[in-house]
Structures are given as structure tokens and as C-alpha cells.
Design an enzyme around this catalytic site. Structure first.
Site, PDB file in Angstrom:
ATOM      1  N   GLU A  29      31.770   9.952   0.609  1.00 42.82           N
ATOM      2  CA  GLU A  29      32.074   9.530   1.783  1.00 42.82           C
ATOM      3  C   GLU A  29      31.931  10.167   3.019  1.00 42.82           C
ATOM      4  OE1 GLU A  29      35.184   7.295   2.159  1.00 42.82           O
ATOM      5  OE2 GLU A  29      35.037   5.734   4.167  1.00 42.82           O
ATOM      6  N   LYS A  81      28.868   6.119   0.968  1.00 38.26           N
ATOM      7  CA  LYS A  81      29.167   5.518   1.569  1.00 38.26           C
ATOM      8  C   LYS A  81      29.336   6.906   3.759  1.00 38.26           C
ATOM      9  CE  LYS A  81      34.123   2.915   2.265  1.00 38.26           C
ATOM     10  NZ  LYS A  81      35.121   2.583   1.778  1.00 38.26           N
ATOM     11  N   ARG A 117      39.373  -2.562   6.666  1.00 37.70           N
ATOM     12  CA  ARG A 117      39.536  -3.598   7.000  1.00 37.70           C
ATOM     13  C   ARG A 117      38.611  -4.212   7.538  1.00 37.70           C
ATOM     14  NH1 ARG A 117      40.357   1.463  11.165  1.00 37.70           N
ATOM     15  NH2 ARG A 117      38.692   2.138   9.826  1.00 37.70           N
ATOM     16  N   ARG A 119      49.188  -1.453   8.229  1.00 38.77           N
ATOM     17  CA  ARG A 119      48.423  -3.130   8.240  1.00 38.77           C
ATOM     18  C   ARG A 119      50.063  -3.864   7.871  1.00 38.77           C
ATOM     19  NH1 ARG A 119      44.994  -0.389   9.584  1.00 38.77           N
ATOM     20  NH2 ARG A 119      43.199   1.008   8.233  1.00 38.77           N
ATOM     21  N   SER A 149      33.570  -0.156   7.177  1.00 38.97           N
ATOM     22  CA  SER A 149      33.795  -0.792   8.410  1.00 38.97           C
ATOM     23  C   SER A 149      33.911   0.119   9.401  1.00 38.97           C
ATOM     24  CB  SER A 149      34.447  -1.938   8.497  1.00 38.97           C
ATOM     25  OG  SER A 149      35.573  -1.923   8.048  1.00 38.97           O
ATOM     26  N   GLY A 150      34.825   1.302   9.622  1.00 41.45           N
ATOM     27  CA  GLY A 150      35.169   2.237  10.014  1.00 41.45           C
ATOM     28  C   GLY A 150      36.090   1.960  11.477  1.00 41.45           C
ATOM     29  N   GLY A 151      36.632   0.460  11.806  1.00 46.04           N
ATOM     30  CA  GLY A 151      36.829  -0.473  12.724  1.00 46.04           C
ATOM     31  C   GLY A 151      36.079  -1.220  13.691  1.00 46.04           C
TER      32      GLY A 151
HETATM   33  P1  13P Z   1      37.108   0.448   6.615  1.00 47.70           P
HETATM   34  O1  13P Z   1      35.881  -0.213   6.447  1.00 47.70           O
HETATM   35  O2  13P Z   1      38.212  -0.277   6.755  1.00 47.70           O
HETATM   36  O3  13P Z   1      36.886   1.513   7.792  1.00 47.70           O
HETATM   37  O4  13P Z   1      37.859   0.997   5.091  1.00 47.70           O
HETATM   38  C1  13P Z   1      37.107   1.114   4.338  1.00 47.70           C
HETATM   39  C2  13P Z   1      37.164   3.026   3.653  1.00 47.70           C
HETATM   40  O5  13P Z   1      37.649   3.244   2.644  1.00 47.70           O
HETATM   41  C3  13P Z   1      37.960   4.220   4.709  1.00 47.70           C
HETATM   42  O6  13P Z   1      38.402   5.053   3.428  1.00 47.70           O
END
Ligand code: 13P
Length: 341
Positions: free
Chosen positions: A178, A220, A293, A33, A262-264
Site C-alpha cells: 500500500e 492497494k 472509512r 473515530r 478510500s482515503g477520505g
Molecule cells: P481508508 O479506506 O479509510 O483510506 O482506509 C484504508 C486503509 O487501510 C488505509 O491504510
């Protein structure tokens, strides 16, 4: 274990109008990042950046229910010597900690990963609790390809997630469970639904077997979306409908809340999807965000490693937090984005 207290914390993490800031990037990820904004990833720069976020009064006090920290950060102090954990608490937000130790290749399953970090986890949880952490996070990674995921990978990762969750609850810490199905690849949204459903079903089966109290956890998950390289990108309404239908089929109503990764997805997509889902209510659980992100891309860009940009970065963070807070109540409008820009 005091389940009533775990449930109280879990509900606070998914307070309507609030969501979770995932600021738990590992050293490797935060370097990526920082590379993108041409900032060197030193311990001081990582501290300065995260201090900027946690001192962001509007965002933290109004819209952020909890913050997921990385091990380095939970032990760090702000420039004036105040522990960063205290800054989060002083803003009325709950400190949390990522406790998995990343992934390793899963033997005999080419291209698949298993999340590690269970050894000595009970001891680590005790120290994190003493430092102020009231929830934790463990991320399992499932990739979609021609012949994957295998049942082996789904089972092994679900088993580890449930082992982690049981250890957390025994330490009076709310586990964020998650299981992330990645959106890389060219699969369509229906394949994402099929794989994510299998992963969620296996995960809840393991949680039951290992006696995890569903009232004392937060899920999550990824949303049901088209793979990034898929020619047909499902529109917002379809993502919302398919995600909610999938979750209703797989996630027991005893779970207090679901906080998406959010995953990208782009910042605005992540907000629009959450908003559209909350407009489909009433739902059995609260639906909110736990974005990394999609909350931080804008403030990182505004900051660029320069102290004179701190206020602009905090404003960018507050804006994304406010947009997602509105989405958690189904009250976001795309016009609000343009007004701010
Ligand atoms: P993102 O929202 O960037 O996917 O990150 C969340 C997260 O904690 C992934 O493990």
C-alpha cells in the site's frame, strides 16, 4: 515459499463481487473515530465494535473476502470467548494483519515520513500466521506539496514496502502493498497522477529487485483524484479514466488484483469511482475495494456505542458492503443508494 498457494489466497482476496474490510485502525485512529460518535475508546468497546462487524452475517458471508486486523484485535476474543479471528474464518472470510508500526519523520526531508516496523518482522509474521493470518498490510504515506514528495522519500518508502513484501512471502503470507499518496492539499488530479505514477513505478522496481513474486501480492493504491482543497474536483468519469490509464501504465498484469483505499472520499464517491472503473473493462487485473472509512463511517454512526443499535449498525455495514460489491463488478446504480435510505 509456495507461490501457487500465495496466488490462490491473493485471488480469493479479490474475488469479483467481494472486497476487503480494512478494520486495522491503530489505537490512535480508532480513538479519533470513536470520539466522533462520542464513544470512549476502551479495549472492551473496541472489541464490541469489531465483534459487531465480524458477526454481521450478510456482509461477511457475501461481500467481504478478507479483513485487515490491528495487532490488538488479532489476539482478542469475542464476548463469548471465541477468538475474533475464528468469527472471520467461520464467515468464510480471510483474516489479515496490519504489520507496519506507523510512520516517523524521514531525516533530512522536512514534512515527509517513512514507515517503520521491519525489525523483527520475520518473527512477528510467524506468530500471526499461527494465529490464522494469511495476508498482511504495510502502508507507506506520500504527501503532495509544493516541493514534495522528494525522490528520497519515494525511494526509501518503496524500499521498505519491498522488504516487507519479501518477508511476508517467505512466511507464506500474501502482502498487500500500500503506497498511499494522500489526497489532502490543493493539487489537481493531473498532479496526483504524476506523483502516484512515480511512486508506483519506484515501488514495482523495488519489488523486482527484492524478488517479490507479483502473482502472490495485492496492490492497494489511491485512486487518481483531485486534492481535497483543489477548486476543481474531477468528476467520476475522469477519475475512473485517469486511474485506469495510470494503473495500466504502471502495474504489471502479473499482479492478480488491485484493492483501493478510500482515503477520505465520501462513501458514495468511493463506490461510484470503483464502479465506473470496472465498467471500463476488460482490465488486466481485478479491481475491488479495501476500504476503511468508506465501509465503516455508516455503521459507526448507527452504532454510537449502544448495544440496542447493533442490528442497525450491521444493516448499515451490509448496505455499504453490498454497494461496493456491486461496484467491484461494475453493476452499481446510484438509485440503489436512495432506495435503501
Ligand atoms: P481508508 O479506506 O479509510 O483510506 O482506509 C484504508 C486503509 O487501510 C488505509 O491504510
Amino acid at each position: 515459499m509456495n507461490l501457487a498457494d500465495l496466488n490462490k489466497v491473493a485471488l480469493a482476496m479479490v474475488t469479483p463481487g467481494q472486497g476487503i474490510l480494512a478494520a486495522d485502525e491503530s489505537s490512535g485512529t480508532i480513538k479519533k473515530r470513536f470520539d466522533a460518535i462520542k464513544v470512549e475508546s476502551t479495549e472492551d468497546n473496541r472489541r464490541d465494535y469489531r465483534e459487531l462487524l465480524f458477526r454481521s452475517q450478510e456482509a461477511m458471508r457475501q461481500y467481504i473476502s478478507g479483513v485487515i486486523l490491528y495487532d490488538e484485535t488479532i489476539w482478542q476474543n469475542a464476548k463469548d470467548g471465541t477468538p475474533l479471528v475464528r468469527l472471520i474464518e467461520q464467515a468464510g472470510s480471510i483474516p489479515g494483519i496490519k504489520v507496519d508500526e506507523g510512520t516517523q519523520p524521514l531525516p533530512a526531508c522536512p514534512g515527509e515520513l517513512i514507515t517503520v516496523g521491519l525489525d523483527k518482522l520475520a518473527d512477528r509474521l510467524k506468530k500471526y500466521y499461527e494465529r490464522g493470518a494469511r495476508f498482511a498490510k504495510w502502508r507507506a504515506v506520500i504527501d503532495i506539496g509544493a516541493d514534495i514528495p522528494s525522490m528520497t522519500a519515494i525511494h526509501a518508502n518503496a524500499h521498505a514496502l519491498a522488504r516487507y513484501a519479501a518477508l511476508c512471502q517467505a512466511a507464506q503470507i500474501v502482502p498487500i502493498v500500500e503506497p498511499e499518496v494522500l489526497m489532502d492539499g490543493d493539487h489537481d488530479i493531473d498532479r496526483c497522477v504524476e506523483v502516484t505514477s512515480r511512486v508506483l513505478n519506484k515501488t514495482f522496481q523495488e519489488l523486482r529487485i527484492q524478488r517479490v513474486a507479483l502473482e502472490g501480492m495485492v496492490l492497494k493504491p489511491n485512486m487518481a483524484v483531485s486534492g481535497k482543497k483543489c477548486a476543481r474536483q474531477a468528476p467520476v468519469a475522469e477519475v475512473a479514466e485517469k486511474t485506469v490509464q495510470m494503473l495500466k501504465r504502471c502495474v504489471p498484469a502479473a499482479v492478480p488484483g488491485i484493492a483501493f483505499l478510500s482515503g477520505g472520499q465520501s462513501d458514495e464517491e468511493a463506490t461510484a469511482h470503483l464502479d465506473a472503473m470496472n465498467r471500463l473493462g476488460p482490465l488486466p487485473w481485478r479491481l475491488t475495494f479495501s476500504y476503511g472509512r468508506a465501509l465503516q463511517a455508516a455503521p459507526q454512526k448507527a452504532w454510537g456505542g449502544r448495544s440496542e443499535n447493533v442490528a442497525a449498525a450491521q444493516a448499515a455495514f451490509a448496505h455499504r458492503a453490498r454497494m461496493n460489491a456491486l461496484a467491484s463488478k461494475g453493476q452499481w446504480e446510484s438509485g440503489l443508494e436512495k432506495k435503501a435510505a
